[in-house]
Design a protein around this motif. Structure first.
Motif, short mmCIF file in Angstrom:
data_model
loop_
_atom_site.label_atom_id
_atom_site.label_comp_id
_atom_site.label_asym_id
_atom_site.label_seq_id
_atom_site.Cartn_x
_atom_site.Cartn_y
_atom_site.Cartn_z
N ASP A 322 0.85 -1.19 0.00
CA ASP A 322 0.00 0.00 0.00
C ASP A 322 0.88 1.24 0.00
O ASP A 322 1.89 1.29 0.72
N ASP A 323 0.53 2.25 -0.81
CA ASP A 323 1.36 3.45 -0.92
C ASP A 323 0.49 4.69 -1.10
O ASP A 323 -0.53 4.65 -1.79
N TYR A 324 0.96 5.78 -0.52
CA TYR A 324 0.26 7.07 -0.49
C TYR A 324 0.43 7.87 -1.79
O TYR A 324 -0.10 8.97 -1.92
N ALA A 325 1.18 7.35 -2.75
CA ALA A 325 1.53 8.09 -3.97
C ALA A 325 0.30 8.74 -4.61
O ALA A 325 -0.71 8.09 -4.85
N HIS A 326 0.40 10.06 -4.89
CA HIS A 326 -0.74 10.77 -5.48
C HIS A 326 -0.29 11.76 -6.55
O HIS A 326 -1.05 12.66 -6.93
N VAL A 350 -4.06 -0.52 -8.07
CA VAL A 350 -5.36 0.08 -7.79
C VAL A 350 -5.10 1.54 -7.44
O VAL A 350 -4.36 1.82 -6.50
N PHE A 351 -5.69 2.46 -8.21
CA PHE A 351 -5.40 3.88 -8.00
C PHE A 351 -6.67 4.68 -7.78
O PHE A 351 -7.64 4.56 -8.52
N GLN A 352 -6.64 5.50 -6.71
CA GLN A 352 -7.72 6.46 -6.44
C GLN A 352 -7.15 7.87 -6.65
O GLN A 352 -6.36 8.34 -5.84
N PRO A 353 -7.50 8.54 -7.75
CA PRO A 353 -6.99 9.90 -7.96
C PRO A 353 -7.41 10.82 -6.82
O PRO A 353 -8.49 10.67 -6.25
N LEU A 379 -10.49 3.90 -9.15
CA LEU A 379 -11.66 4.32 -8.39
C LEU A 379 -12.01 5.75 -8.81
O LEU A 379 -11.22 6.42 -9.47
N ASP A 380 -13.20 6.20 -8.41
CA ASP A 380 -13.56 7.59 -8.70
C ASP A 380 -12.61 8.55 -7.98
O ASP A 380 -11.98 8.20 -6.99
N ILE A 381 -12.54 9.77 -8.48
CA ILE A 381 -11.66 10.79 -7.91
C ILE A 381 -12.10 11.12 -6.48
O ILE A 381 -13.29 11.34 -6.22
N TYR A 382 -11.13 11.18 -5.55
CA TYR A 382 -11.41 11.59 -4.18
C TYR A 382 -11.35 13.12 -4.13
O TYR A 382 -10.32 13.72 -4.41
N LEU A 434 -8.94 5.57 0.20
CA LEU A 434 -8.56 4.19 -0.15
C LEU A 434 -7.78 3.56 1.01
O LEU A 434 -7.90 2.37 1.27
N GLY A 435 -6.99 4.38 1.71
CA GLY A 435 -6.21 3.88 2.85
C GLY A 435 -7.08 3.25 3.93
O GLY A 435 -6.64 2.32 4.61
N GLU A 436 -8.32 3.75 4.05
CA GLU A 436 -9.23 3.18 5.06
C GLU A 436 -9.68 1.76 4.69
O GLU A 436 -10.12 0.99 5.55
N MET A 437 -9.58 1.41 3.39
CA MET A 437 -10.02 0.09 2.91
C MET A 437 -8.92 -0.96 3.00
O MET A 437 -9.18 -2.15 2.81
N VAL A 438 -7.69 -0.52 3.27
CA VAL A 438 -6.55 -1.45 3.24
C VAL A 438 -6.74 -2.66 4.16
O VAL A 438 -6.50 -3.79 3.73
N PRO A 439 -7.18 -2.49 5.43
CA PRO A 439 -7.37 -3.68 6.28
C PRO A 439 -8.36 -4.69 5.69
O PRO A 439 -8.14 -5.90 5.78
N SER A 440 -9.43 -4.18 5.08
CA SER A 440 -10.44 -5.08 4.48
C SER A 440 -9.87 -5.83 3.28
O SER A 440 -10.12 -7.03 3.09
N ILE A 441 -9.10 -5.11 2.45
CA ILE A 441 -8.47 -5.74 1.28
C ILE A 441 -7.49 -6.82 1.73
O ILE A 441 -7.47 -7.94 1.22
N LYS A 442 -6.70 -6.48 2.74
CA LYS A 442 -5.70 -7.41 3.29
C LYS A 442 -6.39 -8.69 3.81
O LYS A 442 -5.96 -9.81 3.51
#
Length: 449
Positions: A322-326, A350-353, A379-382, A434-442
């Motif tokens: 997982d990475d914060y790159a934006h 997986v990228f969330q703009p 994903l849709d733009i945040y 998207l960072g909030e979804m990381v535990p669920s994805i994992k």
């Protein structure tokens, strides 16, 4: 303004990564701390667990009663809209209302201040530097824009005489700081919604650099148009990292300084950009007087930052990062690191703009960066602080991409889409929720495998 006379600190936007570090700091030094944020998050959960009162509705009556006094400081984030009723309540009554950057300026004014500037690399470089100084016994507090794995916090230390801060170019915030030693890691165009042109951004960085009068205390990369001490990996520079190799999942390298060669430094963060971040931190710590032995020991023990090439799963059959790159440059750095570590494996990104304005300004570069991956899910733009812009959507961005295996999905369909891939390397990228979804994805990937 005298912080010693302040008893209460109220944050509007307390859940932001920079704001929450300040909230932790004021709590640590004995102030009453509370605040508002728009939505609950892992960060607000951690702050509440530490004893800080937080509410999620913009209502005057939710401000704690003891804050209706003169010795209250109100700290706001630039992301808060001008219509915010709590903010206006404090403004109309002439409370001390400051931006986060102004408060950092006040805190650091009477300390020996390290300031880390740059469009990319600020958080990693300041975290490494804070870790080096703390581990070497310096009386330091480091305010970091990420959760450092070694401390599980965005605040390192509780020192009174030395500070490390990220010098944020957003809203020209870094011009409030008083740096003794500083670095500039990069000066790419970003935040064009604030600056308008890349020339204006460059001028702002030059103004920041000019705050360091002694240029032997300012560290830069070779290509930057400002005067300072150069740092480079495998290129000629005053501080030069060379003989870089990979062993046991870590980089091992040598560093030539103005006075010596430090050999066989081990550093565990992947990606050539992180070597540069480590080198910058090393150069600043060395200039401060930290011993080479203490620096090398701290670099070897640095575990990284949450959401910065953060391993969630690392098995022989599946890797999830997982990475914060934006920004396109940051996405390229993630791609370089993944390809170096896992050659010839299929990679799903997986990228969330993040922000309509940033997506619009760098659409072609985003499309090019993302097209380097084998498979891309958008994903849709945040929106963060922005309203939608007509025609600027993730579908519009996807249409610019040259890769064949690409799709746009909703958050609800994201996990099933990830589970359906045959990629062995999965990377989630973006600065939004998207960072909030990381535990669920994992968890879903663990169950599948």
């Amino acid at each position: 303004m005298n912080l010693n006379q302040i008893h209460n600190v109220f944050f509007i936007g307390i859940g932001g990564i920079g704001m929450s570090a300040l909230a932790r700091y004021f709590k640590t030094i004995g102030k009453n701390v509370s605040g508002y944020d728009k939505t609950p998050s892992m960060l607000t959960d951690e702050l509440i667990a530490s004893g800080i009162d937080i509410h999620f509705e913009d209502r005057i009556d939710l401000i704690p009663a003891e804050y209706y006094v003169e010795n209250t400081l109100v700290i706001i984030t630039p992301a808060v809209p001008v219509t915010h009723s709590q903010w206006n309540y404090f403004l109309e009554r002439d409370y001390e209302v400051k931006k986060r950057a102004e408060v950092l300026g006040i805190i650091t004014k009477d300390t020996f201040c390290f300031a880390v500037a740059g469009t990319h690399g600020k958080t990693t470089t300041s975290s490494i530097l804070g870790h080096i100084l703390f581990e070497s016994g310096a009386d330091v507090t480091a305010f970091v824009g990420g959760i450092v794995e070694n401390y599980n916090s965005n605040l390192i230390g509780t020192g009174k005489t030395v500070t490390v801060v990220e010098a944020d170019e957003f809203d020209r915030s870094f011009l409030h700081l008083h740096p003794n030693i500083a670095c500039v890691t990069s000066m790419d165009a970003d935040h064009l919604d604030i600056y308008g042109t890349s020339e204006e951004i460059e001028a702002s960085f030059v103004a920041f650099a000019n705050k360091v009068e002694d240029k032997s205390q300012l560290f830069i990369t070779n290509e930057l148009p400002i005067e300072g001490v150069t740092c480079a990996v495998n290129e000629e520079a005053v501080y030069k990292a060379f003989n870089v190799r990979v062993g046991n999942g870590s980089y091992v390298f040598n560093v030539q300084t103005p006075t010596e060669t430090i050999r066989d430094i081990a550093f565990g963060l992947p990606g050539r950009h992180n070597l540069m971040n480590a080198l910058m931190a090393l150069a600043m710590a060395k200039t401060f007087g930290t011993s080479s032995e203490a620096i090398a020991k701290a670099l070897a023990s640095f575990k990284g930052i949450r959401r910065r090439f953060s391993y969630q799963i690392k098995t022989p059959n599946l890797v999830y990062i997982d990475d914060y790159a934006h920004h396109p440059t940051e996405i390229n750095a993630v791609h370089q690191a993944v390809r170096e570590l896992y050659p010839n494996q299929k990679v799903l990104a997986v990228f969330q703009p993040h922000l309509f304005s940033r997506t619009k300004d760098f659409a072609d570069d985003f499309a090019k960066s993302l097209s380097n991956f084998d498979e891309v899910v958008l994903l849709d733009i945040y929106p963060a602080r922005e309203l939608p812009m007509e025609g600027i959507t993730s579908q519009w961005l996807m249409n610019k991409m040259t890769s064949e295996d690409k799709k746009l999905v909703s958050k609800e369909d994201l996990i099933p889409t990830i589970l359906a891939t045959d990629a062995t390397i999965i990377v989630t990228i973006g600065a939004g929720d998207l960072g909030e979804m990381v535990p669920s994805i994992k968890n879903a990937l663990y169950e599948k495998n």
